[in-house]
Design an enzyme around this catalytic site. Structure first.
Site, PDB file in Angstrom:
ATOM      1  N   HIS A 191      -7.046  -3.339   9.647  1.00  0.00           N
ATOM      2  CA  HIS A 191      -8.240  -4.128   9.295  1.00  0.00           C
ATOM      3  C   HIS A 191      -9.152  -4.188  10.515  1.00  0.00           C
ATOM      4  CE1 HIS A 191      -6.009  -6.355   5.763  1.00  0.00           C
ATOM      5  NE2 HIS A 191      -6.079  -5.038   5.609  1.00  0.00           N
ATOM      6  N   HIS A 233      -2.897   2.106   8.328  1.00  0.00           N
ATOM      7  CA  HIS A 233      -3.961   1.293   7.726  1.00  0.00           C
ATOM      8  C   HIS A 233      -4.153   0.049   8.582  1.00  0.00           C
ATOM      9  CE1 HIS A 233      -6.288  -1.116   4.988  1.00  0.00           C
ATOM     10  NE2 HIS A 233      -5.294  -1.934   4.730  1.00  0.00           N
ATOM     11  N   GLU A 237     -17.732  11.513  22.795  1.00  0.00           N
ATOM     12  CA  GLU A 237     -16.409  12.063  22.478  1.00  0.00           C
ATOM     13  C   GLU A 237     -16.099  12.004  20.973  1.00  0.00           C
ATOM     14  OE1 GLU A 237     -13.063   9.843  24.019  1.00  0.00           O
ATOM     15  OE2 GLU A 237     -13.363   8.348  22.484  1.00  0.00           O
ATOM     16  N   GLU A 258       0.825  -1.217   0.000  1.00  0.00           N
ATOM     17  CA  GLU A 258       0.000   0.000   0.000  1.00  0.00           C
ATOM     18  C   GLU A 258       0.861   1.269   0.000  1.00  0.00           C
ATOM     19  OE1 GLU A 258      -2.900  -0.495  -0.717  1.00  0.00           O
ATOM     20  OE2 GLU A 258      -3.638  -2.326   0.223  1.00  0.00           O
ATOM     21  N   HIS A 293     -12.817  -3.760   3.685  1.00  0.00           N
ATOM     22  CA  HIS A 293     -11.367  -3.945   3.787  1.00  0.00           C
ATOM     23  C   HIS A 293     -10.792  -3.370   5.091  1.00  0.00           C
ATOM     24  CE1 HIS A 293      -7.232  -3.937   1.621  1.00  0.00           C
ATOM     25  NE2 HIS A 293      -7.051  -3.794   2.915  1.00  0.00           N
TER      26      HIS A 293
HETATM   27  P1  13P Z   1       1.103  -5.530   2.992  1.00  0.00           P
HETATM   28  O1  13P Z   1       1.501  -6.792   3.728  1.00  0.00           O
HETATM   29  O2  13P Z   1       1.693  -5.458   1.614  1.00  0.00           O
HETATM   30  O3  13P Z   1       1.383  -4.304   3.829  1.00  0.00           O
HETATM   31  O4  13P Z   1      -0.476  -5.601   2.735  1.00  0.00           O
HETATM   32  C1  13P Z   1      -1.367  -5.757   3.796  1.00  0.00           C
HETATM   33  C2  13P Z   1      -2.646  -5.065   3.567  1.00  0.00           C
HETATM   34  O5  13P Z   1      -3.351  -4.772   4.501  1.00  0.00           O
HETATM   35  C3  13P Z   1      -3.056  -4.714   2.175  1.00  0.00           C
HETATM   36  O6  13P Z   1      -4.139  -3.847   2.163  1.00  0.00           O
HETATM   37 ZN    ZN Z   2      -5.315  -3.932   4.016  1.00  0.00          ZN
END
Ligand code: 13P
Ligand code: ZN
Length: 275
Positions: free
Chosen positions: A142, A140, A170, A116, A211
């Site tokens: 999940h 980023h 909050e 990413e 995602h």
């Molecule tokens: P990477 O392992 O390449 O960082 O990818 C993980 C991910 O969350 C892709 O969206």
């Molecule tokens: Zn991801």
């Protein structure tokens, strides 16, 4: 001095560990990048390797030319970062054109920066300009509950912002600017990077449908705290929706206006529509 004793590297590693402990980083899920300060890079003198080849980023970030970033590796697991930082994270430098990077430290067993990287660097470019250089962290993750909500709520900025603001008093104070929504797209490339960075001109939080989430902030505490607050609010909403199909009571538009007044934050009227 050992490079791992530098405060910015310790802070980065701690954040990876904290994210894993929240359950947001199954397998290699998620990635973290930090735009290193000039005074911090000065402390790495003699520890960086300037001999490796320059590699295409996959997009253009001219405003980041010459900058250094600490990044997680592609396919690397957040749960392993604290155990073996030098095999799982890296320091990269951006070239003079903003189109290539050079690996200068880390990933000692091979590998490359997160897939990413285009999204991270385009977000950094937008946020560097929008915050006068203050924002340095792009994260980023999940985040389970936010992802769950992308299956059942309309993928509109106003809907996600308002629903998540309502879940904890909050929230509008922590993310007054709201949340941007990216529809499902193939991850890892320039197209999703362009879509996300466009939203980052306006927001500090972007959600990728089905995602995960991207957050931007000035430092590790603020950025982790932002991710944590949005995800906690999503967790409450998932629980509310699970026990009750419609809310009996909630925080009203005028009450958000009162909150904005007392806490001195600007809550845009576009999120305060009558429901
Ligand atoms: P990477 O392992 O390449 O960082 O990818 C993980 C991910 O969350 C892709 O969206
Ligand atoms: Zn991801």
């Amino acid at each position: 001095m050992n490079i791992l004793e530098l405060e910015f590297i310790k802070g980065f590693i701690r954040m990876c560990d904290d994210g894993f402990n929240q359950g947001w980083h199954e397998r290699n899920g998620g990635n973290l990048t930090y735009r290193i300060k000039a005074e911090e890079i000065a402390k790495t003198a003699g520890m960086l390797d300037e001999s490796k080849e320059w590699v295409a980023i996959g997009t253009e970030v001219p405003s980041l030319a010459g900058e250094y970033f600490l990044v997680t590796g592609s396919g690397k697991y957040f749960r392993n970062v604290a155990l073996a930082p030098e095999t799982n994270i890296a320091i990269i430098k951006i070239d003079d054109t903003g189109t290539k990077y050079q690996l200068q430290w880390g990933l000692v067993d091979g590998g490359k920066p997160t897939s990413e990287l285009p999204s991270h660097l385009m977000n950094h470019a937008v946020k560097k300009a929008a915050s006068n250089g203050k924002h340095r962290v792009i994260y980023h993750a999940h985040t389970t509950n936010v992802i769950a909500l992308t299956f059942v709520l309309p993928l509109r900025d106003e809907v996600f912002t308002r629903e998540l603001w309502e879940m904890a008093t909050e929230c509008p104070v922590v993310f007054p600017g709201g949340i941007g929504m990216v529809p499902w797209m193939v991850p890892g490339g320039k197209a999703i990077a362009v879509a996300t960075s466009k939203l980052m001109e306006k927001y500090d939080v972007a959600i990728w449908a089905h995602h995960g989430m991207f957050c931007s902030g000035e430092d590790f505490d603020l950025t982790f705290g932002l991710m944590h607050t949005v995800e906690k609010s999503a967790e409450i909403l998932v629980k509310v929706l699970s026990i009750q199909p419609t809310k009996l009571q909630t925080i009203q538009a005028d009450e958000f206006r009162e909150l904005a007044n007392d806490f001195n934050v600007n809550l845009p009227e576009e999120f305060l529509f009558e429901k």
